[in-house]
Design an enzyme around this catalytic site. Structure first.
Site, PDB file in Angstrom:
ATOM      1  N   ASP A   1       0.843  -1.208   0.000  1.00 26.16           N
ATOM      2  CA  ASP A   1       0.000   0.000   0.000  1.00 26.16           C
ATOM      3  C   ASP A   1       0.873   1.249   0.000  1.00 26.16           C
ATOM      4  OD1 ASP A   1       0.826  -0.776   2.546  1.00 26.16           O
ATOM      5  OD2 ASP A   1      -1.069  -0.278   3.544  1.00 26.16           O
TER       6      ASP A   1
ATOM      7  N   ASP B   1       1.012  -1.078 -13.680  1.00 29.56           N
ATOM      8  CA  ASP B   1       0.073  -0.173 -14.363  1.00 29.56           C
ATOM      9  C   ASP B   1       0.205   1.246 -13.814  1.00 29.56           C
ATOM     10  OD1 ASP B   1      -1.014  -2.213 -15.946  1.00 29.56           O
ATOM     11  OD2 ASP B   1      -3.067  -1.488 -15.686  1.00 29.56           O
TER      12      ASP B   1
HETATM   13 MG    MG Z   1      -1.778  -5.941 -15.962  1.00 30.30          MG
END
Ligand code: MG
Ligand code: IPM
Length: 361
Positions: free
Chosen positions: A224, A252
């Protein structure tokens, strides 16, 4: 020496972007006599439509016989209602697992020409150069048992298993530590050791493995916090190593630091550096067939293939330089376009890179 490449364009924008990368490789092939031979196969939804399975036997044998696999992307709404065992993604996961491509390298590099394209402030991202090393054949993606069961009270319950053996952790740790040695010698291992036993073991084994690499500075971070740090101060990272699912998510996020997910290549390697190369973005069905997708992540994946599997460093450098020159010339696909630049289609971007390669002769 011939280099056999299994080309698996897949679905959505896959065929469009792979065509451009093949164009670039063909140009280099004739310039430098690299001995590259292509053989095409089907994977994902395209394979399902033809053979009723996203991962046909033929494709597996093609991939096994090849020296490297070059893949576009898989998936799309057309196949979303299929049983999970027949979805296009199963083809990709099957290849990763069958070829034992456990080490997934996802570099996030910000080209100085694209600083404006990032949603983050220039001072936060300029000069960014991170390598995310994602474990790719284990963890919750492959853990068993998995499924959906019916409880005694009739309610359904979904379940998956997060599992890592010591040897799986150790080999990805070695991979990441060796990569760190070739870069700035800092490795951050990302886990959730405060909650999950499996990643507590991850932390222990990574720490132990790192003792063999005293020149690498190892740190640990909870996932996190790592997600937050990636958007707060991403330049603190050199190499990051993490599990399959955390790596999927963090890569991403890292991609967007660079302006567009359309810029990020990847390499998935086995223990002998045989590999599969693909852009990290997906099949983008919403823009498929429109000729507007950015082929640069795929073209840069071709450079990674030449570098990592074939050790053709000069050829890899040439591709990366040609991409750099194309960006210098202000040629842009829609995802990285800004006013005053030349907006081009997928194939025009491929042509520009080829033209830059030819100038270099
Ligand atoms: Mg992916
Ligand atoms: C990726 C993709 C894949 C993954 C999907 C398409 C199965 O998101 O390569 O990051 O989750 O690994």
């Amino acid at each position: 020496m011939t280099k056999k490449i299994a080309v698996l364009p897949g679905d959505g924008i896959g065929p469009e972007i792979v065509t451009e990368a093949v164009k670039v490789l063909e140009c280099l092939n004739s310039q430098m006599a690299l001995g590259i031979e292509f053989e095409h196969g089907l994977i994902g939804g395209a394979a399902y439509d033809e053979y009723g399975t996203p991962f046909p036997e033929q494709t597996l044998s093609l991939a096994k016989a090849a020296d490297a696999v070059f893949l576009g992307a898989v998936g799309g709404p057309k196949w979303e209602s299929l049983d999970i065992s027949l979805r296009p993604e199963k083809g990709l996961l099957g290849l990763r697992s069958e070829l034992q491509l456990f080490s997934n390298l996802r570099p996030a590099i910000l080209y100085p020409q694209l600083v404006y394209a990032s949603t983050l402030k220039p001072e936060v991202v300029s000069g960014l150069d991170i390598m995310i090393v994602r474990e790719l054949t284990g963890g919750i993606y492959f853990g068993k048992p998995r499924g959906v069961r019916v409880l005694e009270n009739g309610e359904r319950q979904g379940f998956n298993t997060l599992v890592y053996s010591e040897s799986e952790i150790r080999r990805i740790a070695h991979s990441a530590l060796q990569i760190a040695q070739k870069r700035n010698r800092r490795l951050c291992s990302v886990d959730k050791a405060n909650v999950l036993e499996c990643t507590e073991l991850w932390r222990e084994i990574v720490t132990d493995t790192a003792k063999l690499y005293p020149d690498v500075q190892l740190s640990h971070m909870y996932v996190d916090n790592a997600a937050m740090q990636l958007v707060r101060a991403p330049k603190q990272f050199d190499v990051m190593v993490t599990s399959n699912m955390f790596g999927d998510i963090l890569s991403d996020a890292a991609a967007m630091l660079t302006g567009s997910i359309g810029m990020l290549p990847s390499a998935s390697l086995d223990a002998n550096n045989k590999g599969m190369y693909e852009p990290i973005h997906g099949s983008a069905p919403d823009i498929a067939g429109k000729g507007i997708a950015n082929p640069l992540a795929t073209i840069l994946s071709a450079a990674m293939m030449l570098r990592y599997t074939f050790n053709e460093i000069e050829a890899a450098d040439r591709i990366e330089q040609a991409v750099n020159n194309a960006l210098d010339a202000n040629v842009r696909t829609a995802d990285i376009y800004s006013e005053g630049m030349q907006k081009v289609s997928t194939s025009e971007m491929g042509d520009t890179v080829v033209a830059e390669l030819k100038k270099g002769i």
